[in-house]
Structure formats: C-alpha cells, structure tokens
Design a protein around this motif. Sequence first.
Motif, PDB file in Angstrom:
ATOM      1  N   LEU A 467      80.937 -15.362  58.156  1.00 57.90           N
ATOM      2  CA  LEU A 467      79.367 -14.796  58.074  1.00 57.90           C
ATOM      3  C   LEU A 467      78.587 -14.982  59.473  1.00 57.90           C
ATOM      4  N   PRO A 468      77.661 -14.145  59.749  1.00 56.10           N
ATOM      5  CA  PRO A 468      77.165 -14.146  61.053  1.00 56.10           C
ATOM      6  C   PRO A 468      76.627 -15.449  61.492  1.00 56.10           C
ATOM      7  N   SER A 469      76.307 -16.140  60.622  1.00 58.68           N
ATOM      8  CA  SER A 469      75.282 -17.703  60.905  1.00 58.68           C
ATOM      9  C   SER A 469      76.363 -18.837  61.037  1.00 58.68           C
ATOM     10  N   GLY A 470      77.475 -18.341  60.756  1.00 61.12           N
ATOM     11  CA  GLY A 470      78.557 -19.719  60.924  1.00 61.12           C
ATOM     12  C   GLY A 470      79.297 -20.135  59.607  1.00 61.12           C
ATOM     13  N   GLY A 471      78.745 -19.539  58.676  1.00 61.23           N
ATOM     14  CA  GLY A 471      79.203 -19.975  57.354  1.00 61.23           C
ATOM     15  C   GLY A 471      80.372 -18.810  56.951  1.00 61.23           C
ATOM     16  N   SER A 488      78.890 -23.419  53.786  1.00 64.89           N
ATOM     17  CA  SER A 488      77.848 -23.306  54.705  1.00 64.89           C
ATOM     18  C   SER A 488      78.444 -23.239  56.006  1.00 64.89           C
ATOM     19  N   GLY A 489      79.327 -24.116  56.475  1.00 66.40           N
ATOM     20  CA  GLY A 489      80.019 -24.202  57.756  1.00 66.40           C
ATOM     21  C   GLY A 489      79.029 -24.782  58.664  1.00 66.40           C
ATOM     22  N   SER A 490      78.681 -24.277  59.845  1.00 62.60           N
ATOM     23  CA  SER A 490      77.846 -24.628  60.638  1.00 62.60           C
ATOM     24  C   SER A 490      76.402 -24.052  60.556  1.00 62.60           C
ATOM     25  N   THR A 491      76.174 -23.440  59.502  1.00 63.46           N
ATOM     26  CA  THR A 491      74.944 -23.206  59.048  1.00 63.46           C
ATOM     27  C   THR A 491      73.979 -24.302  58.632  1.00 63.46           C
ATOM     28  N   GLY A 492      74.413 -25.250  58.029  1.00 67.43           N
ATOM     29  CA  GLY A 492      73.768 -26.395  57.591  1.00 67.43           C
ATOM     30  C   GLY A 492      73.181 -27.544  58.611  1.00 67.43           C
ATOM     31  N   ASN A 505      73.254 -18.212  51.986  1.00 67.16           N
ATOM     32  CA  ASN A 505      73.522 -17.505  50.642  1.00 67.16           C
ATOM     33  C   ASN A 505      73.000 -16.172  50.761  1.00 67.16           C
ATOM     34  N   MET A 506      72.230 -15.526  51.564  1.00 66.49           N
ATOM     35  CA  MET A 506      71.591 -14.423  51.574  1.00 66.49           C
ATOM     36  C   MET A 506      72.727 -13.455  52.416  1.00 66.49           C
ATOM     37  N   GLU A 507      73.314 -14.192  53.169  1.00 65.19           N
ATOM     38  CA  GLU A 507      74.444 -13.266  54.299  1.00 65.19           C
ATOM     39  C   GLU A 507      75.393 -13.093  53.397  1.00 65.19           C
ATOM     40  N   ALA A 508      75.843 -14.263  52.431  1.00 64.37           N
ATOM     41  CA  ALA A 508      77.276 -14.234  51.611  1.00 64.37           C
ATOM     42  C   ALA A 508      76.979 -12.993  50.525  1.00 64.37           C
ATOM     43  N   ALA A 509      75.446 -12.866  49.892  1.00 60.67           N
ATOM     44  CA  ALA A 509      75.425 -11.813  49.164  1.00 60.67           C
ATOM     45  C   ALA A 509      75.563 -10.596  49.670  1.00 60.67           C
ATOM     46  N   THR A 510      75.231 -10.098  50.656  1.00 58.50           N
ATOM     47  CA  THR A 510      75.620  -9.081  51.169  1.00 58.50           C
ATOM     48  C   THR A 510      76.869  -8.788  51.521  1.00 58.50           C
ATOM     49  N   GLU A 511      77.608  -9.768  52.111  1.00 58.43           N
ATOM     50  CA  GLU A 511      78.953  -9.376  52.560  1.00 58.43           C
ATOM     51  C   GLU A 511      80.188  -9.260  51.320  1.00 58.43           C
TER      52      GLU A 511
END
Length: 676
Positions: A467-471, A488-492, A505-511
């Motif tokens: 995901l773009p934010s690191g998750g 979450s990865g580095s997002t958290g 979670n928002m990025e995961a919902a789109t992807e």
Amino acid sequence: MVDKKAEPKKKAVQEKTVKKASTGAWWKSTKKKETVPDVPDVTAGVVETAEPAKKTAPKARKKTTAVKSAAKPRAPRKKPVPRKKPTAEVAEKAKAEVKQPDVLVEADQLPAGSQMTDGSDPVKVDTSEEAKPKTKPSRPRGGRSNQQAKGPGKGKQPEPAVEKPVSMEKPPLLKLLVNAEEPEECRLALLADGRLESIHVSTLSSKQTKNNIYKAKIVAIESNLQAAFVDYGTDKNGFLPFNEIHPEYYKQEISEENKRYIEQHQWKKLRVTDVLERGQEVLVQVVKEEVGNKGANMTTYLSIPGRGVVLMPGSDSSGISRKISGEERRSQLREIMGSLNIPEGVGWIVRTASMDVTKTALTKDVRSLSRLWNEIKLKGQAMEGVGLVYQDHDCVLRFLREHFDPEIKEILVDDLAALEKVKDFLDMLPAKQKGAKARLHKGTRPIFNQYNVEDQIESIYQPQVQLPSGGSIVIDPTEALVAIDVNSGSTGKGKNFEESIFKANMEAATELARQLRLRDLGGLIVVDFIDMRVSRNIREVERQVKNAMKRDRAKVDISRISKFGLMQISRQKLGAPIETSNYRVCEHCKGRGIVRSVETLALFYLRRIQTGGSRKEVVKVECHFPLDVAQYLLNNKRNEISDMESRNKIDIIIVADPTLKPADHEIICHKQEKAN
C-alpha cells in the motif's frame, strides 16, 4: 397505494414468463407459441405522500383552560397607540431590506401550513428575515436534536440552496492495449492514467467455453440432486439443474398428475426423473466453466448476446437494463423494441450499452442476432451426435462487446488482424460513443513493456500487495473462501495511532476492490481490517469499500464490519481465476506451497528402511533418493544404518539420484532366492 387485487394477476404472469410447458424439443418445433400479454406494473409511478398534520387541540384541554380563565379577573384594555406614517426615506430603506429573490420550493420542502397552488407546481416563499418565525421551536421528545426531528417542510423556513463548487478533478485517461501478436496467447489490458485496471488473457491451452452452445445428450439423472448430467463432447460431463431445464424438453409420456402440475406451474412438486429420460438430446449453453474437478454448469434457457441487445430463445420475457436511467429513454427503447420484427417465442433484454444507441443500430443488432439463432437451430438439427454448435467470439471481440467503455480515448494494437476487428467494432458504435481512436503499435519494444504493464501483471500473482503508506494486504484464495488480511506495516509508527490505522484501512479498501477485479476472484471473501475504535472511521471504511466496488461488473453484496473487524463480501464469479490459465500445480509441493526439509525426509526414509529390513526373507534393501537426502543419510546416519545391517543381517544400499524431485523416492526390498 398499490392495488392489492392486481398482485395475484401480476404474479401469475411472471410465472408464465419464467417457464412455458409444451411437448417435444422446442428448438426443433416449428409451431408458433402463445404469447402472454404484458400486464402493466401497477406499482410503477406510485408515490406515497404523507398527509399534513391537522392542528386540532383536544376538547378536554379547552374546557380546563376556559374554567381557569373565568376564575381570574380580566385586565382592562389599553388604548391603541396611533401609528406614525413612515417617511419616504424610511419606506425605501425598508423595501430594500425586505426585497430578496424568490426561491422555488418543491412540495416536500414547504413549511407547515403552506399549500401548493396545484398538485405539482412549486410556489414562491418569502425568505426574508421579517417573514421568519421569531419563536423558538419546541424540542421534540426522545432527546434527539431539533434538526433530526424535523422532517422536510416542518419548523424552520428553508434557506436558499447554495450551489456546490464544481469538482476540478480530471477523469482518468483510459487506454486499451491489445497484445495479439503471438497466436498462443492474447492479452488485453485496460489502463487508467497508466495504472492497470483490468487484464484479460486467453490462451490456446485454456480456451473460454462460457456462452458456447452445444448439442448434448442426457447420460445420467440424479433424483437426489434434482439434476441431470449431460455429455457435450468433452472429458467431463456438464451439470444441468432441474430449474434450468426448459419445459419443452419434458418427455411426452408423463402422468396426468404431472401434467396438471405443469399447467399450474407448480415446478417444486415435479421430480426430474418423472419428466426426463436418459438419451434425450438437448441444446445447452455453458453458464459457468469447469473449475478444478467440477464440470461446467449448463442451462437450456439460451441467451445470445450482442452489443446492445440480448436475445433469449424460448422465453417471452423482456426488459431494459436498470443502469439506463430516465423513464423517457426507457419508454423510447421499449417502443423501438416493440416495433422491431422479433421472432415469436424469443425474449429480449436491452443492455446498458444501448443508452445512446439509435433505432437503426438496434434494428441491425436484432437482425444479426435473429439470423444467428436460425443458423444455430439448423446446425443443431443437422448435427449427428454431440458437439459444439455455436462458439462465442474470440478474445478481442468478446472483450470489446462486454467491457468497452465510451470513455476510452485510445486503443493500441500490435497485430494487423486484431486491428481490423477493432476498427470494425468501432464503426458499429453510435456517434456519441465513437471517441476512441485505434492505431497500430510500431515501437521496437513490446507493447506491454513500453507502457510498464508487465511488472503490474506479475504483481497480480503475488500474495502480498504493498500500500502507498507502508502497509500491505495479503490475499489467500482457498477452496471455501478468499481471505484478505490488512497489515499496518510502517503505517502504525506515526504519532496518532488511530489516524494511521484509519489511513491504512482506507487504502486497503480501495486496493482490495482493484485486486478482486484483476484476479477475478469470486465467491465468499472475508476481509480482516485492522481494529478501529472510532465508529465514525469504521463507517467511513465501509463506505469506501462500497464506492470502490461500484466499478465492478460482477454482482457484489457487502456486509458491515463486525465487532471482530471482519467484513464479508460476496462477489459473483464471472469466470475462472486468471491464475488457472497461466499457472500449473507445482510438481514438488503439489499445490501446498511448502516441501519437507532434508532432515525430516531423511528420517522418514530411514524408518521405512527399518520397517522393510525387519521382514523375514529380506536380504537386501536398495534405495534411490534425491541427492541431498542421500548425502545426509550417508554422512549423518551412517552408524544407524550399520546397526540395522548387523541386527537384521541385511545389506542396505543407498543410491543418490540427482534427477529425482524432493518428494520422489524408491525403496526395493530383495528377498532371499529359494533353492531349486
């Protein structure tokens, strides 16, 4: 209100359109069928309007107030103060303040007590400051806020509508790439601003059979399953459920009771063994392709799709796609289809692509499909045995028919024959949909490499998607369902943990919506989102999943996020997953994804040697193992092997074979030869 008397009549007509009973094979019969007249929908256009509340006070309350007022002495009236006439300047100033533009308000936006001039026309309402009520409205019961309790047209006067600013976001640039240069494989990729949105692959080893029509023979009837199995010329028999069998295929020698059930459309009281027999010939169409050990799902309710219309032989039903909005356009399409010369006993559905289609294009589409249906009937009657009667279009034309979007601006093709097919398809489109330009790719690099599509295609086959934010999300298809885990990865690692989790979670919902389209995964899908504490964020993630799924052609049903953080998604299976056509099961792991370690295999084979050597009359054990396993046994287990040889008085021979796979082995026990 809906007329309840018309409901049974409407229900009976709907049942008639579903199945129609007669005898003999309907595709061989030349008799005309009786058409069921259309019954107008009595529920269409009915709008329930709430009656305005009458402001009548209870009688008992009036009596009590009258008694109380009689007990008190009446205060003396004050003399009216004479009004002063306003000066000209004050009058002009008041007119300037009061004068405001009139606002048109619909019937459901009127304040309480106001009336319309007629049943539908809006009236003008004064929205000036002086016209607004000065008394504060009372708070409703139940502790709800005043804005939630007020319905349209109650309480406060409506304010003038403020125009929302127009969004300046540009729509994505859609581009279609067609890679048909090699005859073994045809690939089509749809790009949105250079990002892969959908991929369709057709290979010679796994040709698509969906929508193909076959002449088949019933080879088995299963009363427990209420279904029949048909032979249509392939290795596996097709599965034909009872509710997918047209009444025209029922055998003629049936009991009077079953005939009465057929006339009354009581299909649930019929048994498949009572109306079918082995050896019958039927025309079937593939609804769902073979998946694993399961055969293809069949139906005798045929449908022949075109670009704008779908013809359904053997059916009297008709309809228009729900995505075509506007009652005027829908009625216009209904009139056009009614004026066309459609064969009797053939139903039709107007597809979404006919939103801007003219009558000429619809007429041309219906004529070509009617001609095709006549050819299918003639070929089915003349064919001896079972086999293919009609094959759907190739990969390029099938994709353009089902997935073409008028917003596509450019189509690049690397093959001249495929380019001619694309141009012929574009010429058939109406003027409003002719925005795409087709041209031949002339670059030195392959077409998919030049637009960086190959790397995006390879990421489809990986279980983990970044995901773009690191998750990341991990997709694991199983036999029962598809499991998707959000990490979450580095997002958290941010300061605001809740906000970081919400972003992941928002990025995961789109992807995940995009990945389901690309991989063509269907069935039950379970998504494990990261736990969120704020209910507003949970609702926002649910809304994001629904918005991302709107672009999916498959039928999708989405649940709420449960207290365990799980969301269930049911997605229609449009075809076999893309991996099945491009990948095969691993010879080493047999699809598990893991193999045993060398130490575990060596100990497993050592126990097998001990079991075989302990038998009577065995004098020698010959073993052929993979290279690494044989080396481990000879180097690390030499003492154990020597003890076995001396204890059982046998010879153990271990041969290292580098051609063997990790799970392959051969253990031969040689017995003592008997004396002559």
